[in-house]
Design an enzyme around this catalytic site. Structure first.
Site, PDB file in Angstrom:
ATOM      1  N   ASP A  12      -0.650   4.287   0.703  1.00  0.00           N
ATOM      2  CA  ASP A  12      -1.216   5.223   1.664  1.00  0.00           C
ATOM      3  C   ASP A  12      -0.477   5.106   2.991  1.00  0.00           C
ATOM      4  OD1 ASP A  12      -2.519   2.620   1.908  1.00  0.00           O
ATOM      5  OD2 ASP A  12      -3.836   3.552   3.386  1.00  0.00           O
ATOM      6  N   HIS A  55       0.832  -1.201   0.000  1.00  0.00           N
ATOM      7  CA  HIS A  55       0.000   0.000   0.000  1.00  0.00           C
ATOM      8  C   HIS A  55       0.865   1.250   0.000  1.00  0.00           C
ATOM      9  CE1 HIS A  55       0.597   0.886   4.383  1.00  0.00           C
ATOM     10  NE2 HIS A  55       0.685  -0.436   4.483  1.00  0.00           N
ATOM     11  N   GLU A 106       4.560  -5.977   4.150  1.00  0.00           N
ATOM     12  CA  GLU A 106       4.383  -5.292   5.427  1.00  0.00           C
ATOM     13  C   GLU A 106       5.653  -5.411   6.276  1.00  0.00           C
ATOM     14  OE1 GLU A 106       2.093  -3.441   6.731  1.00  0.00           O
ATOM     15  OE2 GLU A 106       0.504  -3.623   5.246  1.00  0.00           O
ATOM     16  N   ASP A 123       6.546   1.773   6.567  1.00  0.00           N
ATOM     17  CA  ASP A 123       5.192   1.241   6.353  1.00  0.00           C
ATOM     18  C   ASP A 123       4.474   2.038   5.281  1.00  0.00           C
ATOM     19  OD1 ASP A 123       2.872  -0.197   6.741  1.00  0.00           O
ATOM     20  OD2 ASP A 123       2.306   0.807   8.590  1.00  0.00           O
ATOM     21  N   HIS A 175       4.222   4.205  12.058  1.00  0.00           N
ATOM     22  CA  HIS A 175       3.153   5.014  12.641  1.00  0.00           C
ATOM     23  C   HIS A 175       3.668   5.993  13.702  1.00  0.00           C
ATOM     24  CE1 HIS A 175      -0.474   2.287  11.397  1.00  0.00           C
ATOM     25  NE2 HIS A 175       0.481   2.299  10.475  1.00  0.00           N
ATOM     26  N   GLU A 220      -5.047   0.972   2.746  1.00  0.00           N
ATOM     27  CA  GLU A 220      -4.822  -0.118   3.693  1.00  0.00           C
ATOM     28  C   GLU A 220      -4.889   0.394   5.108  1.00  0.00           C
ATOM     29  OE1 GLU A 220      -2.721  -2.940   6.338  1.00  0.00           O
ATOM     30  OE2 GLU A 220      -2.239  -0.836   5.944  1.00  0.00           O
ATOM     31  N   GLU A 221      -4.455   1.624   5.326  1.00  0.00           N
ATOM     32  CA  GLU A 221      -4.438   2.197   6.662  1.00  0.00           C
ATOM     33  C   GLU A 221      -5.813   2.693   7.097  1.00  0.00           C
ATOM     34  OE1 GLU A 221      -2.046   1.741   8.446  1.00  0.00           O
ATOM     35  OE2 GLU A 221      -0.143   1.878   7.367  1.00  0.00           O
TER      36      GLU A 221
END
Length: 383
Positions: free
Chosen positions: A76, A74, A169, A105, A352, A135-136
């Site tokens: 995003d 992903h 991931e 990420d 994150h 995805e987030e």
């Protein structure tokens, strides 16, 4: 490497792409893979508040009848928040680290895979990238929608569905290569509501306070032991994540009380089975339950696919990866409907967080690992 994954990561980081993502970051990725012979299909899905979302499927066909290996990820990212040492969407090298939102990420992994592609000949087999912009977030218009587009393309003779899929991931914990994910627990969120009747606290007989019933309901739910774990999964857990009454007055019995649960569950349960169980408890206490099942648990049992990934990791790092099902959900929960799927990628310590960063040498090593995995997967005999 004929393409530097560090430079490619920088180009992706420099494109702001807070979920749901569209636009420039996909333009950059497309520009990377088209010169390698990939046909790129881009789709805009959905409307606000969960969209619009952009998804990309890029495929390079190998010889007729060849194996199809897919890489999924992903573009995003979560919002950067405050307090960064540098601009979150301007990649910055400091020492041995590359800083920027998405470095780990998971723009770094996508860049590493693109770098790996530069050294994989087209006659090795069919390769594709399954890339979402959601995805987030809720993932309503993300990978699940893109899978349906892929099925339509395959049905029209414009591609094929993958035989194996690797999701990039960030699975590594203490050092690159120490963990891969062969499965994930399922996830369900449940909103609980208990209705009563508003009234003055001095006249409780003329009202119906919903709070005691909600408390009793939550106590029963909190006391549940869902299981003790299974062969490949840790025990399922139910967590109370919110309680809300919203009563600004001190002398009013409220008319409604609400709460929210999150359950992460293993392969001993289904999402609907847990929803039914919680709903029955809610009903006994005079309440109702509304649920959203984000995904079911799944596992790709250890075998040839996980073995070839482990071999590639060991060859490049000397580390034997642990096979795990821990952590949160990922888009692997959707991709498992297509083929066996395993997750492997960078160290996740800063994902994150503010000042998200990746070791630049890890990007280079990961590109070499991905190249080995892709070549081995394409050479693997068909099931």
């Amino acid at each position: 490497m004929s393409a530097d994954p560090v430079v490619l990561t920088e180009r992706l980081i420099d494109c702001p792409s807070v979920t749901p993502a569209t636009g420039s970051v996909f333009d950059v990725l497309q520009a990377m893979v088209v010169p390698m012979g990939f046909a790129v299909h881009r789709y805009i899905e959905g409307e606000a508040p969960d969209g619009p979302v952009e998804n990309l499927f890029a495929i390079r066909q190998g010889p007729a009848g060849s194996r199809h290996f897919a890489f999924a990820g992903h573009l995003d990212v979560v919002p950067p928040g405050q307090g960064w040492s540098s601009a979150p969407f301007t990649a910055e090298r400091r020492g041995e680290l590359l800083y920027g939102r998405g470095a780990v990420d998971m723009k770094g992994a996508i860049a590493a895979f693109v770098a790996a592609l530069a050294d994989i000949p087209q006659d090795a087999g069919t390769i594709s990238l399954i890339i979402t912009g959601d995805e987030e977030g809720p993932a309503r218009y993300g990978t699940a929608a893109l899978i349906e587009r892929m099925r339509a393309l395959a049905g029209a003779g414009e591609g094929s569905l993958p035989d194996l899929c690797l999701v990039g991931e960030p699975t590594s914990v203490n050092r690159l290569g120490d963990m891969m994910k062969i499965g994930r627990r399922g996830s369900v969120n449940i909103w609980l509501t208990v209705d009563g009747a508003q009234g003055h606290v001095a006249y409780p007989h003329l009202a119906d306070n919903p709070i005691p019933r909600l408390i009793a309901m939550l106590a029963e739910l909190d006391a549940l032991v869902l299981d003790e774990g299974s062969d490949w999964f840790q025990p399922s857990n139910l967590e109370i994540t919110d309680i809300e009454v919203g009563n600004p007055a001190t002398n009013v019995i409220p008319a409604q009380a609400r709460a929210r649960l999150s359950i992460r569950f293993n392969d001993l349960h289904t999402g609907q089975g847990l929803v039914d169980r919680v709903s029955a408890i809610a009903s006994r206490h005079g309440g109702t339950a509304r649920a959203v099942i984000s995904g079911e648990s799944f596992i790709t049992l250890p075998g040839d696919f996980s073995s070839l990934i482990a071999h590639a990791v060991e060859t490049e790092t000397g580390v034997t990866p642990e096979l795990s099902t821990t952590g949160g959900t990922s888009d692997a929960r959707f991709l498992r409907a297509l083929c066996p799927v395993v997750e492997f990628g960078l160290c996740n310590a800063t994902m994150h967080k503010k000042d998200e960063a990746v070791a630049m040498e890890d990007l280079r090593v990961l590109a070499r690992i991905y190249r080995r995995i892709a070549l081995a997967a394409l050479q693997q005999p068909s099931a």
